[in-house]
Design a protein around this motif. Structure first.
Motif, PDB file in Angstrom:
ATOM      1  N   ILE A   5       0.618  -1.349   0.246  1.00 26.68           N
ATOM      2  CA  ILE A   5      -0.185   0.145  -0.040  1.00 26.68           C
ATOM      3  C   ILE A   5       0.819   1.188   0.138  1.00 26.68           C
ATOM      4  O   ILE A   5       0.539   2.210  -0.589  1.00 26.68           O
ATOM      5  CB  ILE A   5      -1.063  -0.021   1.206  1.00 26.68           C
ATOM      6  N   ASN A  63       0.928   3.964  -3.151  1.00 28.26           N
ATOM      7  CA  ASN A  63       0.436   5.264  -2.570  1.00 28.26           C
ATOM      8  C   ASN A  63       1.816   6.246  -2.812  1.00 28.26           C
ATOM      9  O   ASN A  63       1.518   7.532  -2.915  1.00 28.26           O
ATOM     10  CB  ASN A  63       0.243   5.627  -1.236  1.00 28.26           C
ATOM     11  N   LYS A  64       3.071   5.870  -2.648  1.00 28.11           N
ATOM     12  CA  LYS A  64       4.240   6.770  -2.898  1.00 28.11           C
ATOM     13  C   LYS A  64       4.243   7.226  -4.396  1.00 28.11           C
ATOM     14  O   LYS A  64       4.624   8.223  -4.919  1.00 28.11           O
ATOM     15  CB  LYS A  64       5.492   6.052  -2.510  1.00 28.11           C
ATOM     16  N   SER A  97       1.406   7.243  -6.708  1.00 23.89           N
ATOM     17  CA  SER A  97       0.310   7.955  -6.991  1.00 23.89           C
ATOM     18  C   SER A  97       0.368   9.340  -6.296  1.00 23.89           C
ATOM     19  O   SER A  97      -0.306  10.263  -6.812  1.00 23.89           O
ATOM     20  CB  SER A  97      -0.937   7.282  -6.630  1.00 23.89           C
ATOM     21  N   ILE A 128      -1.685   9.890  -3.811  1.00 25.46           N
ATOM     22  CA  ILE A 128      -3.164   9.980  -3.593  1.00 25.46           C
ATOM     23  C   ILE A 128      -3.180  10.274  -1.940  1.00 25.46           C
ATOM     24  O   ILE A 128      -2.535   9.544  -1.144  1.00 25.46           O
ATOM     25  CB  ILE A 128      -3.963   9.086  -4.294  1.00 25.46           C
ATOM     26  N   SER A 165      -4.848   8.612   1.174  1.00 25.57           N
ATOM     27  CA  SER A 165      -5.028   7.315   1.581  1.00 25.57           C
ATOM     28  C   SER A 165      -5.888   7.137   2.806  1.00 25.57           C
ATOM     29  O   SER A 165      -5.867   8.125   3.713  1.00 25.57           O
ATOM     30  CB  SER A 165      -3.707   6.523   1.740  1.00 25.57           C
ATOM     31  N   SER A 222      -4.402   9.456   5.626  1.00 29.75           N
ATOM     32  CA  SER A 222      -3.064  10.007   5.409  1.00 29.75           C
ATOM     33  C   SER A 222      -3.056  10.673   4.248  1.00 29.75           C
ATOM     34  O   SER A 222      -3.714  10.650   3.285  1.00 29.75           O
ATOM     35  CB  SER A 222      -2.153   8.762   5.604  1.00 29.75           C
ATOM     36  N   ASN A 223      -1.923  11.606   4.073  1.00 32.07           N
ATOM     37  CA  ASN A 223      -1.654  12.177   2.985  1.00 32.07           C
ATOM     38  C   ASN A 223      -0.167  12.756   2.905  1.00 32.07           C
ATOM     39  O   ASN A 223       0.477  12.596   3.912  1.00 32.07           O
ATOM     40  CB  ASN A 223      -2.274  13.620   2.788  1.00 32.07           C
ATOM     41  N   ARG A 275       4.516  10.966   5.152  1.00 33.15           N
ATOM     42  CA  ARG A 275       3.065  10.708   5.227  1.00 33.15           C
ATOM     43  C   ARG A 275       2.697  11.239   6.384  1.00 33.15           C
ATOM     44  O   ARG A 275       3.258  10.961   7.567  1.00 33.15           O
ATOM     45  CB  ARG A 275       2.610   9.507   4.886  1.00 33.15           C
TER      46      ARG A 275
END
Length: 336
Positions: free
Chosen positions: A202, A206-207, A209, A211, A213, A233-234, A244
């Motif tokens: 995951i 996410n790293k 994209s 986006i 999360s 998270s962001n 993040r």
């Protein structure tokens, strides 16, 4: 007791009159002074926002007839500026909603899970997150203060090494590790062994994209206690590192409550099965034997022998009934 004890102006975008009525009821039960504007279509919501009406939060139904495209959800997020937008979706909308989530969309709640407390806690959580985001932009010093003393466990971790870079007091209290211990750990150290591969996957996805999360996961405290958490998270820049910012909301009580309901349902199924199958066997034998006696067609068996067979079936039926009562008492005590 009201969850939010202040006046809130809410834009509800919902085309179902029944769903809107239920959501408004939830809001009035949990917010001390809700001012609710109801828009039935995306166009009505857009008009309200472009006219400059101020809203504290927006509740958006993704099943709106004129809101079937991700672009319109994104547009509403841009029109909302920094107003928290909480998406309300059905189970079938979940995948679509996950794809449309962006910094403009704050949260996604399944309609089937909604109740007054759950909805308003999400509103309170996202209003708090909005407040924190504003102050983060004001200054690094003010950010550190808010981060440190937020009642919600929060931390920052490096997306490359997975090491904790900072944790707040709430995380320290909730997980039981000291600040020094946290800073010598990675996020894998608070996960069950069987979840680590998933976590790495995951974070890697996410790293790439970048986006926003979110999701529900399992964590482990220092004591070894397993808890369930709702993670938001962001991506942020922290002291020169790609990192993040994570908010961790403990939902263990809610998850265990749902598990308890499932266990009760299993017990009720067992009882229903007993009533429809197990009970019928001795009852059928008793009816057959009594019919033989009434018609005096006992064959080679003496009436006394027939009566003994009836009593045997009656005792078997009594044991079954007692077992059903016992299981019912277990469920009753479990609920209490």
């Amino acid at each position: 007791m009201n969850v939010i004890e202040r006046e809130l102006t809410i834009l509800l975008v919902e085309n179902s009159a029944d769903d809107a009525s239920q959501i408004i009821k939830f809001l009035k039960e949990e917010i001390i002074k809700p001012i609710i504007h109801h828009a039935k279509t995306f166009d009505q919501a857009r008009e309200s926002l472009t006219r400059g009406f101020h809203y504290d939060v927006i509740l958006l139904d993704v099943s709106l007839q004129d809101n079937t495209a991700g672009k319109q959800v994104s547009d509403l997020g841009q029109l909302a500026n920094d107003i928290p937008v909480i998406v309300l979706c059905s189970g079938s909308d979940k995948e679509f909603t996950a794809k449309t989530l962006s910094p403009g969309i704050s949260d996604c709640l399944r309609k089937s899970d909604l109740n007054g407390s759950y909805l308003t806690k999400s509103i309170a959580y996202n209003l708090e997150k909005k407040s924190i985001a504003h102050k983060l932009r004001d200054s690094e010093e003010r950010y550190q203060s808010l981060f440190s003393f937020s009642p919600i466990p929060m931390w920052v971790f490096d997306v490359d090494t997975l090491k904790f870079l900072n944790v707040n007091e709430a995380a320290i209290r909730n997980y039981g590790y000291s600040r020094e211990e946290f800073l010598n750990m990675t996020i894998k150290d608070i996960r069950p062994e069987e979840d680590i591969e998933m976590v790495e996957s995951i974070v890697k996805a996410n790293k790439k994209s970048g986006i926003f999360s979110w999701g529900e996961y399992r964590h482990i405290k220092k004591t070894g206690e397993l808890i369930y958490v709702d993670i938001k998270s962001n991506l942020i820049e922290f002291e020169g590192n790609r990192a993040r910012l994570v908010l961790s909301l403990d939902i263990t009580d809610r998850v265990r409550y749902m598990q308890a309901i499932e266990e009760q349902n299993e017990r009720l199924y067992e009882i229903a099965w007993s009533q429809s199958h197990v009970v019928r066997a001795p009852l059928a034998r008793m009816m057959g034997l009594l019919n033989m006696l009434s018609l005096k067609k006992t064959g080679k068996k003496e009436p006394k022998e027939i009566l003994e067979l009836v009593m045997s079936s009656a005792r078997e039926l009594d044991d079954i009934v007692r077992d059903i009562v016992r299981k019912s008492e277990v469920i009753k005590n479990y609920k209490e």
